[in-house]
Write an enzyme that holds these catalytic residues in place. Sequence first.
Site, PDB file in Angstrom:
ATOM      1  N   LYS A   1       0.832  -1.211   0.000  1.00 46.83           N
ATOM      2  CA  LYS A   1       0.000   0.000   0.000  1.00 46.83           C
ATOM      3  C   LYS A   1       0.871   1.269   0.000  1.00 46.83           C
ATOM      4  O   LYS A   1       2.093   1.178  -0.065  1.00 46.83           O
ATOM      5  CB  LYS A   1      -0.967  -0.044   1.184  1.00 46.83           C
ATOM      6  CG  LYS A   1      -1.754  -1.358   1.310  1.00 46.83           C
ATOM      7  CD  LYS A   1      -2.760  -1.588   0.183  1.00 46.83           C
ATOM      8  CE  LYS A   1      -3.311  -3.005   0.129  1.00 46.83           C
ATOM      9  NZ  LYS A   1      -4.335  -3.363   1.070  1.00 46.83           N
TER      10      LYS A   1
HETATM   11  C1  LIG Z   1      -5.326  -4.467   1.535  1.00 49.47           C
HETATM   12  C2  LIG Z   1      -6.803  -4.247   1.603  1.00 49.47           C
HETATM   13  C3  LIG Z   1      -7.567  -4.471   2.756  1.00 49.47           C
HETATM   14  C4  LIG Z   1      -7.026  -5.176   3.954  1.00 49.47           C
HETATM   15  O1  LIG Z   1      -5.925  -4.574   4.505  1.00 49.47           O
HETATM   16  P1  LIG Z   1      -5.129  -5.304   5.693  1.00 49.47           P
HETATM   17  O2  LIG Z   1      -4.362  -4.166   6.313  1.00 49.47           O
HETATM   18  O3  LIG Z   1      -4.252  -6.330   5.055  1.00 49.47           O
HETATM   19  O4  LIG Z   1      -6.123  -5.898   6.626  1.00 49.47           O
HETATM   20  C5  LIG Z   1      -8.905  -4.122   2.764  1.00 49.47           C
HETATM   21  N1  LIG Z   1      -9.488  -3.592   1.692  1.00 49.47           N
HETATM   22  C6  LIG Z   1      -8.805  -3.378   0.552  1.00 49.47           C
HETATM   23  C7  LIG Z   1      -9.513  -2.762  -0.607  1.00 49.47           C
HETATM   24  C8  LIG Z   1      -7.446  -3.720   0.466  1.00 49.47           C
HETATM   25  O5  LIG Z   1      -6.783  -3.541  -0.686  1.00 49.47           O
END
Ligand SMILES: *Cc1c(COP(=O)(O)O)cnc(C)c1O
Length: 385
Positions: A188
């Site tokens: 991210k």
């Molecule tokens: C990565 C992601 C999540 C979950 O994130 P985590 O921190 O791994 O729990 C939720 N929604 C979307 C759209 C994502 O891309």
Amino acid sequence: MIPYGHQSITQADIDAVIGVLRSDWLTQGPTVARFERAVAEYCGAAHAVAVSNATAGLHLACRVLGLGPGDLLWTSPNTFVASANCARFCGADVDFVDIDPRTYNLSPAALEAKILQAESAGRLPKVVVATHFAGQSCDMQALAQLARRYGFALIEDAAHALGGRYLDRHVGSCRHSDMTVFSFHPVKSITTAEGGMVLCNRDGLDTRLRELRSHGITRDPARMDEDSHGDWYYQQIDLGYNYRLSDLQAGLGISQLARLDQFIADRGRLAARYDAALAELPVQRPWQDPAMQSAWHLYVVRLQLDRIGKSRGEVFAALRQAGIGVNVHYIPVHTQPYYRNLGFRAGDFPVAEAYYAEALTLPLYPELTKHQQDRVIEALTKVLQ
Ligand SMILES: *Cc1c(COP(=O)(O)O)cnc(C)c1O
């Protein structure tokens, strides 16, 4: 293999984590509080509550909105499963709203049409989760207008969108929503290894988020149902969780946040390079709404399969064979076995399904070099010939 996403870690990041390791606090403490203030300030929101990951953040957001058995949460089928699962954690039901064929985000027009049907059946959603797919914000004004008119709460799943903008504000300002949830997973915008944050403007929501993040426990005498027994005293006033972020992780997060704008600029520059290089290929490049500034989490092309004469699977396999770590985002959530067992079927959300059949995610991250990107472009060009 050139991966589709990758973190960027500098010596400053490493030093920041070591600094916390040498301090008195390892788990949630003063560094988490500093990280929360820094993200709230960056986004222009009143409150920010750090959590162990975005999935936990989505769960807490649903809990503080009172989502429970008999309630309904709607989200996009073109998202990660966590955007829907958060309702199931609360015992609530899930339904989906098809996507806009240009942005691949939850479509406000499809939402309005579904609301009109649901209204006559007396089954309106309590919560809508809007995912800012690939880092480009949803049409928040349109969604917020429907939320006001029909009385549902709006959660932004902004796991892709930290550093992006909607109109003149950063995503996360919560100007048009009840809460925004970020993820700090390594692919991210910034990373804390695992981590997430929930932002909101409404006073009191943050208190509830903080209580539920840590077992439903409060140390605030004003929240207790009897006088405090002394300085050691706390009360468990709800059933909460251990969804805390650690100071170690927050130290990394603060250090990363200082480079967020650079990360987004780097991603945007690489996306523009893809846009130029792929113009003549039989692919549809990602459409950008001029009212948004994407955080460019993903660069997704749609393969024009009738012009290519190969299946998406063949294109994908050939690129992986060439060392290009392409990926696909997302398998429509309602087609997962867990959701099929709840009654959903292939064909229920045709725009998301047609998109999925042609989607291909190309590598994109701040440290992707021009040379590596040229290898991706060359390999793709060759496969599509
Ligand atoms: C990565 C992601 C999540 C979950 O994130 P985590 O921190 O791994 O729990 C939720 N929604 C979307 C759209 C994502 O891309």
